[in-house]
Write an enzyme that holds these catalytic residues in place. Structure first.
Site, PDB file in Angstrom:
ATOM      1  CG  ASN A  32      -2.090   0.991   0.996  1.00  0.00           C
ATOM      2  OD1 ASN A  32      -2.329   1.864   1.816  1.00  0.00           O
ATOM      3  ND2 ASN A  32      -2.765   0.908  -0.124  1.00  0.00           N
ATOM      4  CG  LEU A  33       4.467   0.351  -1.852  1.00  0.00           C
ATOM      5  CD1 LEU A  33       5.490   0.039  -2.940  1.00  0.00           C
ATOM      6  CD2 LEU A  33       5.095   0.151  -0.478  1.00  0.00           C
ATOM      7  CG  HIS A  34       2.766   6.168   1.778  1.00  0.00           C
ATOM      8  ND1 HIS A  34       4.001   6.579   2.217  1.00  0.00           N
ATOM      9  CD2 HIS A  34       2.262   5.371   2.766  1.00  0.00           C
ATOM     10  CE1 HIS A  34       4.232   6.086   3.410  1.00  0.00           C
ATOM     11  NE2 HIS A  34       3.202   5.328   3.775  1.00  0.00           N
ATOM     12  N   GLY A  36       6.223   8.178   1.077  1.00  0.00           N
ATOM     13  CA  GLY A  36       7.174   7.896   2.158  1.00  0.00           C
ATOM     14  C   GLY A  36       7.989   6.642   1.854  1.00  0.00           C
ATOM     15  CG  HIS A  37       6.059   2.782   1.635  1.00  0.00           C
ATOM     16  ND1 HIS A  37       4.705   3.019   1.588  1.00  0.00           N
ATOM     17  CD2 HIS A  37       6.261   2.032   2.740  1.00  0.00           C
ATOM     18  CE1 HIS A  37       4.118   2.437   2.614  1.00  0.00           C
ATOM     19  NE2 HIS A  37       5.031   1.831   3.344  1.00  0.00           N
ATOM     20  N   GLY A 150      12.237   3.772   7.559  1.00  0.00           N
ATOM     21  CA  GLY A 150      11.801   5.142   7.766  1.00  0.00           C
ATOM     22  C   GLY A 150      11.898   5.579   9.226  1.00  0.00           C
ATOM     23  CD  GLU A 151      15.321   9.836  10.628  1.00  0.00           C
ATOM     24  OE1 GLU A 151      14.708  10.913  10.692  1.00  0.00           O
ATOM     25  OE2 GLU A 151      16.562   9.762  10.577  1.00  0.00           O
TER      26      GLU A 151
HETATM   27  P1  AMP Z   1       5.323  -0.233   6.345  1.00  0.00           P
HETATM   28  O1  AMP Z   1       4.876  -0.638   4.973  1.00  0.00           O
HETATM   29  O2  AMP Z   1       4.352   0.651   7.041  1.00  0.00           O
HETATM   30  O3  AMP Z   1       5.808  -1.396   7.157  1.00  0.00           O
HETATM   31  O4  AMP Z   1       6.593   0.685   6.121  1.00  0.00           O
HETATM   32  C1  AMP Z   1       7.699   0.250   5.375  1.00  0.00           C
HETATM   33  C2  AMP Z   1       8.838   1.222   5.566  1.00  0.00           C
HETATM   34  O5  AMP Z   1       8.445   2.524   5.138  1.00  0.00           O
HETATM   35  C3  AMP Z   1       9.244   1.377   7.039  1.00  0.00           C
HETATM   36  O6  AMP Z   1      10.656   1.463   7.103  1.00  0.00           O
HETATM   37  C4  AMP Z   1       8.581   2.669   7.442  1.00  0.00           C
HETATM   38  O7  AMP Z   1       9.238   3.317   8.499  1.00  0.00           O
HETATM   39  C5  AMP Z   1       8.696   3.458   6.159  1.00  0.00           C
HETATM   40  N1  AMP Z   1       7.715   4.560   6.121  1.00  0.00           N
HETATM   41  C6  AMP Z   1       6.380   4.477   6.299  1.00  0.00           C
HETATM   42  N2  AMP Z   1       5.814   5.699   6.252  1.00  0.00           N
HETATM   43  C7  AMP Z   1       6.823   6.581   6.038  1.00  0.00           C
HETATM   44  C8  AMP Z   1       6.892   8.002   5.908  1.00  0.00           C
HETATM   45  N3  AMP Z   1       5.808   8.772   5.975  1.00  0.00           N
HETATM   46  N4  AMP Z   1       8.099   8.570   5.692  1.00  0.00           N
HETATM   47  C9  AMP Z   1       9.223   7.797   5.625  1.00  0.00           C
HETATM   48  N5  AMP Z   1       9.226   6.454   5.734  1.00  0.00           N
HETATM   49  C10 AMP Z   1       8.047   5.852   5.951  1.00  0.00           C
END
Ligand code: AMP
Length: 281
Positions: A32-34, A36-37, A150-151
């Site tokens: 469900n990439l955006h 940030g990813h 991601g931080e």
């Molecule tokens: P997830 O799919 O939520 O497990 O996230 C995958 C990676 O994307 C993890 O390292 C998260 O910290 C990073 N991530 C998620 N949202 C953001 C964001 N808004 N900005 C930067 N990195 C993000």
């Protein structure tokens, strides 16, 4: 971009790159990439010759009653975005591929006791162990030289850095900056759970952190009062605060007054979503 679903294909592709002397970068996700990813993919591309990403909704990091079943699964759209962003390999396994023996009993787990029970670990006691377990497993499969997280999930980043340090794993874990919506809300797959009205309330999380950070930067060292004020602001904005906490940036321990290098972290529920955010001080 190549997409593989099986572990054998993944290993064969990465092994060929490694034999050719290429540096492997890895960015695991739950899809469900955006933006940030995608910023992490771009960052990783600058640090490695080949970027591998994974899309896997990891059952081990969801507690019963959390959103494992309803978590958005959008592999076709994710795959198109990753290809556009210059990722070379997408690994998209099933839960059965990753945990083939789960029916025969719980899989081997990684724990990071120094960090897993703090902050988000209080309301989600099995979460960080679930994350550490799957990331360790994915590192074993991909064998990356470098991995980017991601931080936005700051505690998770420190948990994983501690894991690779403790286990002497030959991978460098680096953090990428938080990507936000124009109104300050940190991008998250779970923002999709918010109703229109809740979406208007959600930026209060970042705003309350900014106000608290400004107070600390201005010389106020009464962290307990600052945290209480921020919680109150969240409540006033219609959110249900889980925690707001000033911590040492390096290890998330409680800081002494006036310590440098702090991180302010918060989590709050809003409707069906649990939102997290943090800010460097
Ligand atoms: P997830 O799919 O939520 O497990 O996230 C995958 C990676 O994307 C993890 O390292 C998260 O910290 C990073 N991530 C998620 N949202 C953001 C964001 N808004 N900005 C930067 N990195 C993000």
């Amino acid at each position: 971009m190549q997409t593989v679903h099986s572990i054998d294909e993944l290993r064969a592709t990465v092994a060929a790159w490694r034999r050719a002397g290429q540096r492997i970068g890895f960015v695991p996700t739950m899809g469900n990439l955006h933006a940030g990813h995608l910023s992490l993919m771009t960052q990783c591309g600058g640090l490695a010759d080949k970027v591998v990403s994974s899309v896997f909704v990891n059952p081990l990091q969801f507690a019963p009653g959390e959103d494992y079943d309803s978590y958005p699964r959008t592999l076709d759209a994710d795959s198109a975005l990753l290809a556009e962003t210059g990722v070379q390999l997408l690994f998209a396994p099933t839960a059965g591929d990753i945990y083939p023996q789960r029916e025969q009993g719980e899989p081997t787990r990684i724990h990071v006791p120094a960090l897993e029970s703090e902050l988000c670990g209080v309301s989600r006691p099995t979460f960080f162990s679930g994350v550490a377990t799957v990331v360790n497993l994915l590192f074993n499969l991909v064998q990356p030289d470098i991995a980017v997280f991601g931080e936005k999930d700051y505690q998770q980043l420190l948990v994983l850095q501690r894991m690779v340090a403790d286990l002497h794993m030959p991978v460098q874990v680096v953090g990428g900056p938080i990507v936000r919506e124009p109104d300050g809300l940190a991008m998250s797959s779970r923002n999709g759970y918010l109703s229109e009205a809740e979406r208007q309330q959600a930026p209060a999380l970042h705003q309350s952190l900014q106000q608290a950070a400004a107070a600390i930067r201005g010389g106020n060292h009464d962290y307990a009062a600052i945290e209480a004020q921020a919680r109150q602001r969240l409540q006033d904005a219609g959110l249900r605060p889980d925690y707001v906490s000033v911590r040492r940036a390096a290890d998330l321990q409680i800081p002494a007054a006036g310590e440098p290098q702090l991180r302010l972290l918060a989590a709050a529920w809003l409707g069906k979503a649990r939102l997290i955010d943090n800010i460097a001080i």
